[in-house]
Design a protein around this motif. Sequence first.
Motif, PDB file in Angstrom:
ATOM      1  N   UNK A 123      38.049 -66.378  20.796  1.00  0.00           N
ATOM      2  CA  UNK A 123      37.748 -66.786  22.169  1.00  0.00           C
ATOM      3  C   UNK A 123      38.386 -65.773  23.103  1.00  0.00           C
ATOM      4  N   UNK A 124      38.067 -64.516  22.847  1.00  0.00           N
ATOM      5  CA  UNK A 124      38.798 -63.411  23.489  1.00  0.00           C
ATOM      6  C   UNK A 124      38.356 -63.173  24.932  1.00  0.00           C
ATOM      7  N   UNK A 125      37.200 -63.703  25.296  1.00  0.00           N
ATOM      8  CA  UNK A 125      36.614 -63.515  26.626  1.00  0.00           C
ATOM      9  C   UNK A 125      36.486 -62.016  26.926  1.00  0.00           C
ATOM     10  N   UNK A 126      37.295 -61.455  27.810  1.00  0.00           N
ATOM     11  CA  UNK A 126      37.177 -60.026  28.160  1.00  0.00           C
ATOM     12  C   UNK A 126      37.894 -59.099  27.182  1.00  0.00           C
ATOM     13  N   UNK A 127      38.475 -59.676  26.138  1.00  0.00           N
ATOM     14  CA  UNK A 127      39.298 -58.892  25.196  1.00  0.00           C
ATOM     15  C   UNK A 127      40.513 -58.263  25.892  1.00  0.00           C
ATOM     16  N   UNK A 128      41.023 -58.923  26.903  1.00  0.00           N
ATOM     17  CA  UNK A 128      42.204 -58.410  27.626  1.00  0.00           C
ATOM     18  C   UNK A 128      43.417 -58.317  26.703  1.00  0.00           C
ATOM     19  N   UNK A 129      43.599 -59.359  25.884  1.00  0.00           N
ATOM     20  CA  UNK A 129      44.799 -59.395  25.039  1.00  0.00           C
ATOM     21  C   UNK A 129      44.807 -58.271  24.004  1.00  0.00           C
ATOM     22  N   UNK A 130      43.752 -58.128  23.165  1.00  0.00           N
ATOM     23  CA  UNK A 130      43.776 -57.016  22.204  1.00  0.00           C
ATOM     24  C   UNK A 130      43.835 -55.653  22.893  1.00  0.00           C
ATOM     25  N   UNK A 131      43.174 -55.502  24.025  1.00  0.00           N
ATOM     26  CA  UNK A 131      43.220 -54.229  24.757  1.00  0.00           C
ATOM     27  C   UNK A 131      44.655 -53.893  25.144  1.00  0.00           C
ATOM     28  N   UNK A 132      45.340 -54.868  25.694  1.00  0.00           N
ATOM     29  CA  UNK A 132      46.742 -54.678  26.073  1.00  0.00           C
ATOM     30  C   UNK A 132      47.588 -54.295  24.862  1.00  0.00           C
ATOM     31  N   UNK A 133      47.403 -55.040  23.762  1.00  0.00           N
ATOM     32  CA  UNK A 133      48.238 -54.828  22.569  1.00  0.00           C
ATOM     33  C   UNK A 133      48.027 -53.432  21.980  1.00  0.00           C
ATOM     34  N   UNK A 134      46.773 -52.964  21.987  1.00  0.00           N
ATOM     35  CA  UNK A 134      46.497 -51.630  21.435  1.00  0.00           C
ATOM     36  C   UNK A 134      46.994 -50.557  22.406  1.00  0.00           C
ATOM     37  N   UNK A 135      46.692 -50.717  23.695  1.00  0.00           N
ATOM     38  CA  UNK A 135      47.103 -49.698  24.668  1.00  0.00           C
ATOM     39  C   UNK A 135      48.617 -49.528  24.726  1.00  0.00           C
ATOM     40  N   UNK A 136      49.328 -50.611  24.455  1.00  0.00           N
ATOM     41  CA  UNK A 136      50.787 -50.531  24.500  1.00  0.00           C
ATOM     42  C   UNK A 136      51.395 -50.235  23.129  1.00  0.00           C
TER      43      UNK A 136
END
Length: 225
Positions: free
Chosen positions: A23-36
């Motif tokens: 239920x990632x919606x915009x995929x904000x969480x995985x994006x943040x985790x990978x970018x950081x």
Amino acid sequence: KLSQRLQAVADLVPKGARVADIGSDHAFLPTYLVQNEIIDFSVAGEVIEGPFQIAQNHVNEFNLHNNIYVRLANGLLAIKKEDQIDTVVIAGMGGILISEILEAGKDNLSTVKQIILQPNKHEEVLRLWLSKNNFKIITEKILLENEKFYEIILCEIAQGNLTVLSKKEQIFGPFLSTEKSEIFRKKWEKELDTIDKILTRLPEKRTEKYKEIVEKRQQIMEALA
Ligand code: SAM
């Protein structure tokens, strides 16, 4: 920048984890985790076409398609065995829906070590489901953002059989009700206010409904004591 709520979820993800965000919606969480550079592999699952497309565009835009696999799937069906997912996140949904997703997808959790859940409501339904299905709560957090209270539950699949949580633990959380943080108190004091308003408006005092609310009030008073 993540919301305070999603940041608190992100803070529970171990470095190097292989994360399925359901239920990632915009995929904000995985994006943040990978970018950081906290993780380099994630599956972002979405059951609805619109958010799925947005998530995919978002991931492509940041050139993260080799790190984040966006999949159109119902619940834990987004996870494939070869993903070797060890961490599942289900955030921003009601506790009943989260329980249903876990129930339907139990068989897809064989490689999973920890599950991070952030129910928006019906936390007690979710905790009951967890304890009946041998998921052990390891940590809980509570936070207040934009006048909404959010609870976050980190759990693991237990070795051996667990005892089912007490009613009090289901409602208030085994960790949250022990810590009794300022935000925990605020949440339940607000609930008390709401209950008191309801009680003054209920004219008939002998009904089941009235008794139920009075009992809830009593439980809250005890949890706050
Ligand atoms: N997880 C994000 C967060 O916490 O900010 C997004 C939360 S959003 C309110 C809930 C998302 O879950 C929606 O995009 C919805 O389409 C998705 N969803 C609901 N049921 C689902 C299911 N069974 N499988 C996958 N996604 C689901």
